[in-house]
Design a protein around this motif. Structure first.
Motif, mmCIF file in Angstrom:
data_model
loop_
_atom_site.group_PDB
_atom_site.id
_atom_site.type_symbol
_atom_site.label_atom_id
_atom_site.label_comp_id
_atom_site.label_asym_id
_atom_site.label_seq_id
_atom_site.Cartn_x
_atom_site.Cartn_y
_atom_site.Cartn_z
ATOM 1 N N LYS A 224 0.829 -1.206 0.000
ATOM 2 C CA LYS A 224 0.000 0.000 0.000
ATOM 3 C C LYS A 224 0.863 1.255 0.000
ATOM 4 O O LYS A 224 0.555 2.234 -0.695
ATOM 5 C CB LYS A 224 -0.929 -0.006 1.218
ATOM 6 N N SER B 84 2.269 1.683 -3.451
ATOM 7 C CA SER B 84 1.209 2.104 -4.364
ATOM 8 C C SER B 84 0.873 3.584 -4.178
ATOM 9 O O SER B 84 0.727 4.332 -5.158
ATOM 10 C CB SER B 84 -0.039 1.247 -4.134
ATOM 11 N N LYS B 85 0.794 4.002 -2.937
ATOM 12 C CA LYS B 85 0.481 5.400 -2.629
ATOM 13 C C LYS B 85 1.552 6.332 -3.165
ATOM 14 O O LYS B 85 1.264 7.442 -3.622
ATOM 15 C CB LYS B 85 0.329 5.574 -1.115
#
Length: 338
Positions: free
Chosen positions: A95, A98-99
């Motif tokens: 995550k 991805s961010k």
């Protein structure tokens, strides 16, 4: 470079990193930045030295040690080009990447056999079951299970001392899941260190000590500590070795280890050259670092994955336990086919 010398680098890595930044890179055309696992460090450092020599100093490769978790923090923050990892990337790290818009390719490099060790003076627990190890390391043991005979009535009425990997370590994460059965679920009253020298010295100097670390470091210190045969309930007590890792009988402490490459950084020609050099020379340098190489077809597949930008992870953020080398290759093939 020997592993004993390698682990000494741990204490000065941060300082060297500052000095490199401060002094600049006179005479160097490009820099590749790598950080992460201490387990993976000897392999990647050996590759880096060979690569730098082949490039005649035109490309500098820096390899630091901040643990797998620390390495992924820097990787997902865009601070480094490659992360050394002794476990697959976790969901929270996926995550974070991805961010931040960090896309990556996952390349398995070798297998390791986490090795449980005791003092040579320990004659009673040369073989231990997973259940016995769990009884020593699970959270419920903290402050309560402190003597050998509480684990096994046939063992001495003496207090044991536990040594384990640093708390930001993928090695600790894997050991905990494999032995206790739940991630992050472990007692905390043990001596934790990212420097394996500390762990070896602790076990070597205390008849009642028990610890664990990577197979390569055990091999360098087998005159000081004794490997425990691990009984997973299927094969009796099994000692880690080339044979028992390759045939899949040393369980559940055999595990794959990786590098992850930032694919934006991989647009740079020097990083493409480095990855190609890594995969071409991995087998010999993995062996030289006292770990277990993958079959040649695995490194060829890695290059195909890298060239075709096969992004992501075959593990979906979960930490696998009990994988064999064949299991890993089948999982990689299925992911690629899909």
């Amino acid at each position: 470079m020997s592993l004993s010398h390698t682990r000494k680098v741990l204490a000065i890595t941060a300082v060297l990193g500052v000095l490199i930044s401060a002094e600049g890179t006179a005479g160097v055309d490009a820099i590749i930045k790598i950080d992460g696992s201490s387990t993976m460090y000897p392999i990647t450092e050996a590759v880096a030295k060979k690569f730098e020599a082949a490039q005649k100093g035109a490309i500098k490769v820096t390899v630091a040690i901040s643990g797998t978790g620390g390495g992924f923090m820097k990787f997902c923050g865009g601070e480094i080009d490659i992360v050394n990892a002794s476990r697959p990337i976790q969901r929270k790290e996926m995550k974070a990447c991805s961010k931040a818009g960090v896309k990556y390719v996952e390349l398995p490099v070798a297998f390791d056999a986490l090795t449980v060790v005791v003092n040579p003076g320990n004659t009673w627990s040369r073989t231990m079951t997973v259940a016995e190890l769990k009884k020593m390391w699970e959270p419920a043991a903290q402050g309560k299970i402190t003597k050998w005979n509480q684990v096994n009535p046939a063992w001495p009425d003496e207090k044991f001392k536990l040594y384990g990997a640093g708390r930001d370590s993928g090695t600790l994460d894997y050991f905990t899941l494999a032995i206790v059965g739940k991630e992050k679920s472990r007692r905390s009253d043990f001596t934790a260190s990212a420097d394996d020298n500390v762990l070896v010295q602790g076990v070597a100097n205390n008849r009642n000590a028990l610890g664990f670390f990577g197979f390569g470091y055990y091999m360098e210190n087998q005159d000081r500590v004794t490997a425990v045969a691990v009984d997973d309930g299927r094969n009796g007590g099994v000692i880690p070795s080339v044979e028992t890792v390759e045939d899949g009988t040393y369980q559940p402490l055999s595990r794959p280890i990786f590098i992850y490459v930032n694919m934006k950084a991989a647009e740079k020609p020097e990083l493409q050259e480095f990855v190609a050099f890594y995969m071409k020379n991995a087998s010999a340098l993995v062996k030289g670092s006292q770990y277990f190489p993958l079959p040649p077809r695995a490194y060829a597949a890695n290059m195909e994955f890298f060239k075709t930008k096969r992004l992501g992870t075959v593990f979906d953020g979960f930490l696998p336990v009990g994988l064999t080398i064949d299991d890993l290759l089948q999982r990689e093939a299925r992911f690629y086919e899909n």
